[in-house]
Write an enzyme that holds these catalytic residues in place. Structure first.
Site, PDB file in Angstrom:
ATOM      1  N   GLU A 109       0.210  -1.130   5.695  1.00 24.78           N
ATOM      2  CA  GLU A 109       1.262  -0.681   6.612  1.00 24.78           C
ATOM      3  C   GLU A 109       1.071   0.786   6.964  1.00 24.78           C
ATOM      4  OE1 GLU A 109       5.099   1.026   7.956  1.00 24.78           O
ATOM      5  OE2 GLU A 109       3.921   1.583   6.215  1.00 24.78           O
ATOM      6  N   ASP A 123       0.838  -1.211   0.000  1.00 24.05           N
ATOM      7  CA  ASP A 123       0.000   0.000   0.000  1.00 24.05           C
ATOM      8  C   ASP A 123       0.865   1.251   0.000  1.00 24.05           C
ATOM      9  OD1 ASP A 123       0.823  -0.650   2.715  1.00 24.05           O
ATOM     10  OD2 ASP A 123      -0.550   0.910   3.409  1.00 24.05           O
TER      11      ASP A 123
HETATM   12 ZN   LIG Z   1       6.760   2.181   4.196  1.00 23.92          ZN
END
Ligand SMILES: [Zn+2]
Length: 402
Positions: A169, A75
């Site tokens: 994340e 992401d």
């Molecule tokens: Zn990162």
């Protein structure tokens, strides 16, 4: 090939979302996940799969009994648009201002002195309308290159390599659905650091604290000796905290107590803090300070004040002792490739920190990227190549260990 891989990944829109409580937070992360699944299958990895939570995994069997995990996140940060990324590739960068043509702006070494160090390299930037997504698609591309290398060099003694590409994340939920036991690696590396040479084995201890003050509202015209204004108390309490502990006055190993939210009325007010320190004792001292200050204010104003502290994550350093060799071998692999290690404590967290506490020790290596989470994000291809070379050297060194 590294360049082509990277450019193909950044063009896929994988922005995660703070607002969504789904797992993954955005369905579009599957677009990259399924591409990577196909590429891992084409490389001949075993057991390649994409989980319902959008974690891509696969195994490249090795020649020793150990398994090294390699992780990167798919992401990109919701802080800036990651849709329709149009990278600019500048060969032999001259070290001067870089026009970001889509937005008509310039990335100037006056504002970004680190550009100096990228002179002569192949610079990959945004066009100024989006972020780049080197965080962390540089890491993803580098891991794919490492795997491709060992697929081509099957006879080199080495541990098995278990790969994981994870979602979310950037919204702090990258490891929620990650099953360390099932993953089955003995130790791992995340490739999610910044500029050339960065290697992190330490991060903050982190907690959030909410202080809620109960007031007593009375018509201000007849408030004498009766009104308790929660807003006044909140302001008093905050101003009693040491100014030098605010993030804008701290760096390196200095922790901070950061007020990031303040809501309220006369009747009730709340202060929202985050607490950060690398050192466990100092981290505890921050919590003790808040607790004693709350007690003092309760006494002073004779009104209930509630303190709620929740730990968020801890410094992974404590979990690194069993993998001293991994740290040593990584540092040696860096030197072998003429890269000066920059071992700096992270002023934040990493997925690796969460995983280290789940039982998978996991330091974080640089990917080569600069200026993350915005339109000035960029990376030098040569620095990405160094990350690949270092991990290849590391895997070989680990293979010779037994
Ligand atoms: Zn990162």
């Amino acid at each position: 090939m590294l360049k082509e891989r990277f450019l193909s990944y950044v063009k896929i829109h994988t922005t995660s979302s703070e607002e969504s409580s789904d797992s993954p937070s955005t369905k579009r992360q599957f677009d990259l996940a399924h591409l990577l699944e196909k590429e891992l299958q084409d490389l001949g990895l075993e057991g390649v799969q994409v989980s319902d939570q959008c974690i891509v995994t696969g195994l490249l069997p090795g020649t020793t009994s150990e398994t090294l995990g390699l992780l990167a996140h798919m992401d990109t940060s919701p802080d800036y648009s990651g849709e329709n990324v149009k990278p600019q590739v500048i060969e032999n960068y001259d070290g001067g201002p870089v026009p970001l043509k889509g937005a008509g702006i310039t990335m100037d070494p006056k504002d970004f002195p680190d550009l100096e160090g990228l002179k002569g390299k192949t610079l990959i930037t945004t066009d100024g309308t989006t972020l780049l997504g080197a965080d962390d698609k540089a890491g993803v591309a580098e891991i794919m290159e490492v795997l491709a290398y060992f697929v081509d060099h099957k006879d080199i003694p080495r541990p098995s390599i278990k790969v994981a590409f994870t979602p979310d994340e950037e919204v702090g939920r990258g490891t929620d659905a990650f099953d360390v036991k099932e993953f089955g690696a003995d130790y791992a590396l995340t490739l999610d650091g910044g500029p050339l040479g960065e290697f992190s084995i330490e991060n903050f201890n982190a907690a959030s604290a909410t202080i809620t003050i109960e007031g007593r509202n009375i018509h201000p015209g007849s408030a004498k000796n009766q009104m308790i204004n929660a807003l006044d108390i909140a302001a008093d309490l905050h101003m009693a905290l040491p100014v030098e502990k605010r993030p804008q006055h701290t760096e390196d190993r200095e922790g901070f107590i950061h007020l990031h939210g303040f809501t309220g009325k006369v009747e009730e007010a709340s202060l929202f803090y985050i607490l950060r320190d690398h050192d466990k004792e100092k981290f505890q001292a921050q919590k003790d300070l808040l607790a004693s200050l709350v007690d003092y204010m309760k006494e002073k104003y004779q009104t209930p004040i509630h303190l709620d502290i929740q730990d968020s994550y801890y410094n992974m350093k404590e979990k690194m002792a069993p993998v001293d060799f991994l740290i040593e071998e990584t540092l040696s692999a860096m030197k072998e490739n003429d890269v000066e290690p920059l071992v700096i404590p992270i002023r934040g967290g990493t997925d690796g920190a969460q995983l280290s506490y789940k039982g998978l020790p996991c330091p974080n290596l640089f990917t080569g990227g600069h200026h993350y989470h915005g339109r000035y994000e960029c990376v030098a291809l040569e620095d990405m190549e160094k990350a690949v070379d270092i991990v290849i050297s590391l895997v070989k060194r680990l293979g010779e260990r037994k």
